[in-house]
Write a protein that holds these residues in place. Structure first.
Motif, mmCIF file in Angstrom:
data_model
loop_
_atom_site.group_PDB
_atom_site.id
_atom_site.type_symbol
_atom_site.label_atom_id
_atom_site.label_comp_id
_atom_site.label_asym_id
_atom_site.label_seq_id
_atom_site.Cartn_x
_atom_site.Cartn_y
_atom_site.Cartn_z
ATOM 1 N N LEU A 1 5.689 -3.866 4.085
ATOM 2 C CA LEU A 1 4.691 -3.795 5.150
ATOM 3 C C LEU A 1 3.327 -4.332 4.720
ATOM 4 O O LEU A 1 2.546 -4.751 5.564
ATOM 5 C CB LEU A 1 4.537 -2.336 5.616
ATOM 6 N N HIS A 2 3.042 -4.284 3.416
ATOM 7 C CA HIS A 2 1.742 -4.738 2.944
ATOM 8 C C HIS A 2 1.867 -5.298 1.535
ATOM 9 O O HIS A 2 2.329 -4.595 0.635
ATOM 10 C CB HIS A 2 0.718 -3.599 2.984
ATOM 11 N N ASP A 3 1.461 -6.535 1.346
ATOM 12 C CA ASP A 3 1.680 -7.215 0.070
ATOM 13 C C ASP A 3 0.772 -6.736 -1.070
ATOM 14 O O ASP A 3 0.899 -7.207 -2.198
ATOM 15 C CB ASP A 3 1.571 -8.727 0.227
ATOM 16 N N SER A 4 -0.102 -5.794 -0.812
ATOM 17 C CA SER A 4 -0.942 -5.262 -1.883
ATOM 18 C C SER A 4 -0.237 -4.169 -2.693
ATOM 19 O O SER A 4 -0.753 -3.732 -3.721
ATOM 20 C CB SER A 4 -2.253 -4.701 -1.317
ATOM 21 N N ARG A 5 0.929 -3.742 -2.245
ATOM 22 C CA ARG A 5 1.653 -2.661 -2.913
ATOM 23 C C ARG A 5 2.442 -3.198 -4.108
ATOM 24 O O ARG A 5 3.010 -4.278 -4.052
ATOM 25 C CB ARG A 5 2.614 -1.960 -1.953
ATOM 26 N N LEU A 6 2.485 -2.399 -5.160
ATOM 27 C CA LEU A 6 3.250 -2.753 -6.352
ATOM 28 C C LEU A 6 4.731 -2.451 -6.133
ATOM 29 O O LEU A 6 5.085 -1.631 -5.276
ATOM 30 C CB LEU A 6 2.739 -1.962 -7.554
ATOM 31 N N PRO A 7 5.623 -3.072 -6.910
ATOM 32 C CA PRO A 7 7.058 -2.794 -6.786
ATOM 33 C C PRO A 7 7.367 -1.311 -7.008
ATOM 34 O O PRO A 7 6.753 -0.652 -7.853
ATOM 35 C CB PRO A 7 7.683 -3.646 -7.879
ATOM 36 N N GLY A 8 8.340 -0.812 -6.289
ATOM 37 C CA GLY A 8 8.728 0.587 -6.395
ATOM 38 C C GLY A 8 9.139 0.995 -7.796
ATOM 39 O O GLY A 8 8.809 2.092 -8.252
ATOM 40 N N GLU A 9 9.844 0.130 -8.500
ATOM 41 C CA GLU A 9 10.250 0.439 -9.874
ATOM 42 C C GLU A 9 9.037 0.616 -10.774
ATOM 43 O O GLU A 9 9.088 1.337 -11.751
ATOM 44 C CB GLU A 9 11.166 -0.655 -10.434
ATOM 45 N N GLN A 10 7.969 -0.029 -10.439
ATOM 46 C CA GLN A 10 6.747 0.033 -11.245
ATOM 47 C C GLN A 10 5.914 1.288 -10.954
ATOM 48 O O GLN A 10 5.174 1.747 -11.812
ATOM 49 C CB GLN A 10 5.915 -1.224 -10.968
ATOM 50 N N VAL B 1 11.443 4.999 -5.067
ATOM 51 C CA VAL B 1 11.506 3.538 -5.209
ATOM 52 C C VAL B 1 11.739 2.908 -3.845
ATOM 53 O O VAL B 1 11.051 1.953 -3.452
ATOM 54 C CB VAL B 1 12.613 3.112 -6.203
ATOM 55 N N GLU B 2 12.699 3.428 -3.098
ATOM 56 C CA GLU B 2 13.009 2.890 -1.768
ATOM 57 C C GLU B 2 11.810 3.007 -0.830
ATOM 58 O O GLU B 2 11.487 2.061 -0.095
ATOM 59 C CB GLU B 2 14.212 3.623 -1.188
ATOM 60 N N LEU B 3 11.138 4.152 -0.843
ATOM 61 C CA LEU B 3 9.951 4.352 -0.013
ATOM 62 C C LEU B 3 8.860 3.354 -0.369
ATOM 63 O O LEU B 3 8.277 2.704 0.515
ATOM 64 C CB LEU B 3 9.430 5.778 -0.181
ATOM 65 N N HIS B 4 8.606 3.195 -1.644
ATOM 66 C CA HIS B 4 7.545 2.277 -2.072
ATOM 67 C C HIS B 4 7.907 0.817 -1.775
ATOM 68 O O HIS B 4 7.029 0.016 -1.453
ATOM 69 C CB HIS B 4 7.226 2.491 -3.547
ATOM 70 N N GLU B 5 9.177 0.477 -1.849
ATOM 71 C CA GLU B 5 9.598 -0.882 -1.489
ATOM 72 C C GLU B 5 9.410 -1.129 0.005
ATOM 73 O O GLU B 5 9.016 -2.227 0.415
ATOM 74 C CB GLU B 5 11.047 -1.129 -1.908
#
Length: 75
Positions: free
Chosen positions: A35-44, A26-30
């Protein structure tokens, strides 16, 4: 400035590491999302990523866990 992390160790991930691994994903994905607004939330995304990562490691690899004085520090 140096920090005292205590004793560092690296070992193979265990089933008991799953919650800590998920939190780290989750932390990595957040961070990637910042860095890039195309990424989904880490919890998702964390659950699917963790299932994929563990399946791949079981098939042909490994997941390693880093610990600082016995406390999960990353993977």
């Amino acid at each position: 400035m140096a920090s005292d992390l205590g004793t560092l160790s690296v070992r193979l991930a265990l089933p008991s590491d799953r919650l800590a691994l998920r939190a780290a994903v989750v932390e990595l994905h957040e961070e990637e999302r910042r860095l890039h607004d195309s990424r989904l939330p880490g919890e998702q995304t964390a659950d699917a990523y963790l299932v994929w990562m563990l399946a791949e490691s079981a098939r042909d690899g490994a997941v390693f866990v880093a610990e600082a004085s016995g406390v999960f520090a990353g993977f």
